[in-house]
Design an enzyme around this catalytic site. Structure first.
Site, short mmCIF file in Angstrom:
data_model
loop_
_atom_site.label_atom_id
_atom_site.label_comp_id
_atom_site.label_asym_id
_atom_site.label_seq_id
_atom_site.Cartn_x
_atom_site.Cartn_y
_atom_site.Cartn_z
N SER A 1 0.89 2.40 2.55
CA SER A 1 2.14 3.10 1.79
C SER A 1 2.01 3.68 0.63
CB SER A 1 3.04 1.83 1.81
OG SER A 1 4.20 2.17 0.86
N TYR B 1 6.67 -6.33 -2.13
CA TYR B 1 5.78 -5.42 -1.12
C TYR B 1 4.62 -4.64 -1.49
CZ TYR B 1 6.02 -1.48 1.99
OH TYR B 1 5.61 -0.33 3.25
#
Length: 229
Positions: free
Chosen positions: A131, A144
């Protein structure tokens, strides 16, 4: 015909990737968290085989696989599945940290370890769909991003450790992509969601296929994909 194992094939990037590989006539193994999900995947992708294992509980993956057939030769292991929960560090409980670290980092590491024999035989390819949060951190994204920084470390270490066995390791860093996860992120951010503003999952799948199909004289180690327009 190449053999691939994909996590997260039920939706988004994983589903787009499974569709493209199935169209090519490749052999698919799809990881599912339970038997019901496995049946759904087999119905969606006729001819695919499934493995059942819960990424949220990586300590039980070895036990789960010991009761199932696993591919003896594996051309690629494609880590696409992931979870996200936003929140300030001050407000994030330890269970949220642990869940994201387990699914996004520890489970891919363990899954890779368990499947390395087949990957080594094939001189295969491991792809980690990371990501943009694996490269930089914004407020509310701490837990995250920590899981994504961790899986980046796993990929970088694996690449060097397995070079002698001929394995290739690629990390893909997609920007915001039009998936169910992105819709959830917008809900947590309190923002309106417009899928047309973000990357189509099929475009990320195309990027991954480019890495898989690259001739052996070259290696794509890291790929960053950002929304266009």
């Amino acid at each position: 015909m190449a053999t691939h194992l994909i996590t997260g094939a039920g939706s988004g990037i994983g589903a787009a990737l499974a569709e493209r590989l199935a169209e090519r006539g490749d052999e698919l193994w799809l990881l599912a968290r339970d038997a019901g999900r496995a049946a759904q995947l087999r119905e969606r992708f006729p001819g695919a085989r499934t493995l059942v294992g819960d990424l949220a509980d990586p300590g039980r993956l070895s036990w789960a696989f010991s009761h199932q057939s696993v591919p003896g030769r594996l051309d690629s292991l494609l880590h696409v599945a992931g979870v996200v929960e936003l929140g300030a560090v001050a407000d994030t409980p330890v269970t949220t940290w642990q869940h994201q670290l387990n699914v996004n980092a520890v489970a891919p590491a363990e899954l890779t370890r368990l499947l390395l024999p087949g990957l080594r035989i094939a001189r295969g390819h491991v792809v980690f769909v990371n990501s943009g949060a694996g490269l930089r951190v914004s407020p509310e994204w701490g837990s995250y991003a920590a899981s994504k920084f961790a899986v980046r470390a796993v990929a970088d270490a694996l690449r060097e450790e397995e070079r002698a066995h001929g394995l290739r390791v690629t990390t893909v860093y997609p920007g915001r992509t039009a998936t169910a996860m992105q819709e959830k992120v917008h809900q947590q951010e309190g923002a309106d969601y417009d899928a047309t503003k973000w990357i189509d999952p099929a475009s990320v799948a195309t990027t991954i296929l480019a890495a898989l199909d690259l001739p052996r004289d070259a290696d794509l180690t890291e790929l960053t994909v950002r929304p266009g327009g």
